[in-house]
Scaffold this motif. Sequence first.
Motif, PDB file in Angstrom:
ATOM      1  N   VAL A 168     -10.314 -35.553 -34.197  1.00 38.77           N
ATOM      2  CA  VAL A 168      -9.549 -34.523 -34.898  1.00 38.77           C
ATOM      3  C   VAL A 168      -8.357 -35.220 -35.549  1.00 38.77           C
ATOM      4  O   VAL A 168      -7.475 -35.752 -34.873  1.00 38.77           O
ATOM      5  N   GLY A 169      -8.371 -35.229 -36.858  1.00 35.00           N
ATOM      6  CA  GLY A 169      -7.351 -35.959 -37.598  1.00 35.00           C
ATOM      7  C   GLY A 169      -7.904 -37.305 -38.022  1.00 35.00           C
ATOM      8  O   GLY A 169      -7.712 -38.308 -37.356  1.00 35.00           O
ATOM      9  N   LEU A 170      -8.640 -37.319 -39.120  1.00 37.60           N
ATOM     10  CA  LEU A 170      -9.236 -38.553 -39.624  1.00 37.60           C
ATOM     11  C   LEU A 170      -8.492 -39.019 -40.871  1.00 37.60           C
ATOM     12  O   LEU A 170      -7.579 -38.351 -41.343  1.00 37.60           O
ATOM     13  N   GLY A 171      -8.902 -40.175 -41.384  1.00 36.73           N
ATOM     14  CA  GLY A 171      -8.253 -40.703 -42.589  1.00 36.73           C
ATOM     15  C   GLY A 171      -6.774 -40.929 -42.350  1.00 36.73           C
ATOM     16  O   GLY A 171      -6.371 -41.486 -41.339  1.00 36.73           O
ATOM     17  N   GLU A 172      -5.961 -40.460 -43.300  1.00 36.36           N
ATOM     18  CA  GLU A 172      -4.503 -40.643 -43.167  1.00 36.36           C
ATOM     19  C   GLU A 172      -3.946 -39.950 -41.931  1.00 36.36           C
ATOM     20  O   GLU A 172      -2.867 -40.290 -41.451  1.00 36.36           O
ATOM     21  N   TRP A 173      -4.681 -38.964 -41.388  1.00 36.62           N
ATOM     22  CA  TRP A 173      -4.184 -38.192 -40.242  1.00 36.62           C
ATOM     23  C   TRP A 173      -4.463 -38.863 -38.909  1.00 36.62           C
ATOM     24  O   TRP A 173      -4.080 -38.344 -37.866  1.00 36.62           O
ATOM     25  N   LYS A 174      -5.125 -40.022 -38.944  1.00 33.36           N
ATOM     26  CA  LYS A 174      -5.352 -40.765 -37.699  1.00 33.36           C
ATOM     27  C   LYS A 174      -4.048 -41.321 -37.152  1.00 33.36           C
ATOM     28  O   LYS A 174      -3.937 -41.626 -35.974  1.00 33.36           O
ATOM     29  N   ASP A 175      -3.081 -41.471 -38.012  1.00 37.67           N
ATOM     30  CA  ASP A 175      -1.776 -42.038 -37.645  1.00 37.67           C
ATOM     31  C   ASP A 175      -1.059 -41.099 -36.680  1.00 37.67           C
ATOM     32  O   ASP A 175      -0.574 -40.041 -37.069  1.00 37.67           O
ATOM     33  N   THR A 176      -0.984 -41.497 -35.418  1.00 41.33           N
ATOM     34  CA  THR A 176      -0.367 -40.630 -34.405  1.00 41.33           C
ATOM     35  C   THR A 176       1.163 -40.677 -34.432  1.00 41.33           C
ATOM     36  O   THR A 176       1.809 -39.985 -33.652  1.00 41.33           O
ATOM     37  N   SER A 177       1.723 -41.475 -35.329  1.00 41.72           N
ATOM     38  CA  SER A 177       3.182 -41.467 -35.459  1.00 41.72           C
ATOM     39  C   SER A 177       3.637 -40.282 -36.313  1.00 41.72           C
ATOM     40  O   SER A 177       4.802 -39.889 -36.281  1.00 41.72           O
ATOM     41  N   VAL A 178       2.721 -39.695 -37.050  1.00 36.47           N
ATOM     42  CA  VAL A 178       3.034 -38.539 -37.883  1.00 36.47           C
ATOM     43  C   VAL A 178       2.673 -37.252 -37.139  1.00 36.47           C
ATOM     44  O   VAL A 178       3.506 -36.381 -36.919  1.00 36.47           O
ATOM     45  N   VAL A 179       1.392 -37.138 -36.754  1.00 37.67           N
ATOM     46  CA  VAL A 179       0.947 -36.025 -35.916  1.00 37.67           C
ATOM     47  C   VAL A 179       0.580 -36.647 -34.575  1.00 37.67           C
ATOM     48  O   VAL A 179      -0.319 -37.493 -34.498  1.00 37.67           O
ATOM     49  N   ALA A 180       1.292 -36.267 -33.524  1.00 39.33           N
ATOM     50  CA  ALA A 180       1.102 -36.868 -32.202  1.00 39.33           C
ATOM     51  C   ALA A 180      -0.329 -36.713 -31.715  1.00 39.33           C
ATOM     52  O   ALA A 180      -1.036 -35.769 -32.079  1.00 39.33           O
ATOM     53  N   ASP A 181      -0.752 -37.666 -30.890  1.00 34.88           N
ATOM     54  CA  ASP A 181      -2.104 -37.635 -30.335  1.00 34.88           C
ATOM     55  C   ASP A 181      -2.251 -36.513 -29.301  1.00 34.88           C
ATOM     56  O   ASP A 181      -3.301 -35.887 -29.200  1.00 34.88           O
ATOM     57  N   ASP A 182      -1.192 -36.270 -28.535  1.00 33.39           N
ATOM     58  CA  ASP A 182      -1.254 -35.246 -27.485  1.00 33.39           C
ATOM     59  C   ASP A 182      -1.213 -33.838 -28.065  1.00 33.39           C
ATOM     60  O   ASP A 182      -0.397 -33.534 -28.937  1.00 33.39           O
ATOM     61  N   VAL A 183      -2.098 -32.992 -27.555  1.00 35.83           N
ATOM     62  CA  VAL A 183      -2.126 -31.578 -27.919  1.00 35.83           C
ATOM     63  C   VAL A 183      -2.131 -30.787 -26.611  1.00 35.83           C
ATOM     64  O   VAL A 183      -2.926 -31.068 -25.714  1.00 35.83           O
ATOM     65  N   VAL A 184      -1.230 -29.821 -26.502  1.00 33.14           N
ATOM     66  CA  VAL A 184      -1.142 -29.014 -25.284  1.00 33.14           C
ATOM     67  C   VAL A 184      -1.782 -27.658 -25.532  1.00 33.14           C
ATOM     68  O   VAL A 184      -1.373 -26.916 -26.424  1.00 33.14           O
ATOM     69  N   ILE A 185      -2.778 -27.358 -24.715  1.00 32.21           N
ATOM     70  CA  ILE A 185      -3.458 -26.072 -24.802  1.00 32.21           C
ATOM     71  C   ILE A 185      -2.960 -25.189 -23.669  1.00 32.21           C
ATOM     72  O   ILE A 185      -3.007 -25.570 -22.505  1.00 32.21           O
ATOM     73  N   ARG A 186      -2.462 -24.022 -24.039  1.00 32.27           N
ATOM     74  CA  ARG A 186      -2.010 -23.049 -23.040  1.00 32.27           C
ATOM     75  C   ARG A 186      -2.883 -21.820 -23.152  1.00 32.27           C
ATOM     76  O   ARG A 186      -3.206 -21.380 -24.252  1.00 32.27           O
ATOM     77  N   PHE A 187      -3.230 -21.242 -22.005  1.00 32.71           N
ATOM     78  CA  PHE A 187      -4.100 -20.083 -22.043  1.00 32.71           C
ATOM     79  C   PHE A 187      -3.679 -19.016 -21.034  1.00 32.71           C
ATOM     80  O   PHE A 187      -3.099 -19.304 -19.989  1.00 32.71           O
ATOM     81  N   HIS A 188      -3.964 -17.793 -21.399  1.00 31.79           N
ATOM     82  CA  HIS A 188      -3.783 -16.619 -20.545  1.00 31.79           C
ATOM     83  C   HIS A 188      -5.048 -15.805 -20.747  1.00 31.79           C
ATOM     84  O   HIS A 188      -5.228 -15.158 -21.786  1.00 31.79           O
ATOM     85  N   LEU A 189      -5.966 -15.908 -19.786  1.00 32.43           N
ATOM     86  CA  LEU A 189      -7.261 -15.238 -19.919  1.00 32.43           C
ATOM     87  C   LEU A 189      -7.361 -14.124 -18.888  1.00 32.43           C
ATOM     88  O   LEU A 189      -7.173 -14.339 -17.700  1.00 32.43           O
ATOM     89  N   VAL A 190      -7.698 -12.960 -19.373  1.00 34.89           N
ATOM     90  CA  VAL A 190      -7.835 -11.785 -18.515  1.00 34.89           C
ATOM     91  C   VAL A 190      -9.315 -11.452 -18.396  1.00 34.89           C
ATOM     92  O   VAL A 190      -9.988 -11.217 -19.408  1.00 34.89           O
ATOM     93  N   GLY A 191      -9.813 -11.438 -17.161  1.00 34.16           N
ATOM     94  CA  GLY A 191     -11.206 -11.086 -16.946  1.00 34.16           C
ATOM     95  C   GLY A 191     -11.362  -9.573 -17.155  1.00 34.16           C
ATOM     96  O   GLY A 191     -10.518  -8.788 -16.741  1.00 34.16           O
ATOM     97  N   ALA A 192     -12.442  -9.187 -17.823  1.00 32.48           N
ATOM     98  CA  ALA A 192     -12.693  -7.770 -18.034  1.00 32.48           C
ATOM     99  C   ALA A 192     -12.979  -7.120 -16.689  1.00 32.48           C
ATOM    100  O   ALA A 192     -13.770  -7.623 -15.908  1.00 32.48           O
TER     101      ALA A 192
END
Length: 194
Positions: A168-192
């Motif tokens: 995710v993030g190819l070409g010019e976007w591979k540069d992790t100094s611009v867009v960091a490599d770490d992505v934090v996913i937060r979730f709040h899931l409610v079971g039906a």
Amino acid sequence: MKASLHWIRRAVSVTWLSAVAALLALPAADALAQIDAAHSTITATSKQMNVPVEGKFSKFSAQLVFDPAKPASGSAQVSVDMTSYDLGDETYNDEVRGKDWFDAKTYPTATFVSSAIAPAGADKFNVTGKLTIKGKAQSVVVPVTVTTQGAAHVFDGSLTIKRSQYDVGLGEWKDTSVVADDVVIRFHLVGAGK
């Protein structure tokens, strides 16, 4: 200005992937329960030039099996529509869906399939499984807190992934100094509820 918007779009796409990972990693409420999507949220936060950028997925589904008394017998299968990522601007959304980021035409869905659920303290569980984004599968362990809300189980947690592991993030976007490599996913899931 355009360059700045492109960075934000890229970061958001990374955020979507994170969100996908989060959804996929949650345990389930009650045998073969569905997620109450109207009351559930998944966000993904990345950093672009050290500025946090958050996005949301609006379409996802899950088949969950979870009994707090027998967590090891539980399972989770989550599917996220990669075209549903919304940054609040269609131009950015289109950019994120493109080949350099999600490549949503080729890989419209991200998935998580659990392989184990283990207790990790009071109301806490570690969910191990495979997260697949853009056809790249990685083993992840997602810490999840389970609470009860009426008749439903609620699953909250966060997971940090590396966008580079999923291309995710190819070409010019591979540069992790611009867009960091770490992505934090937060979730709040409610079971039906039953």
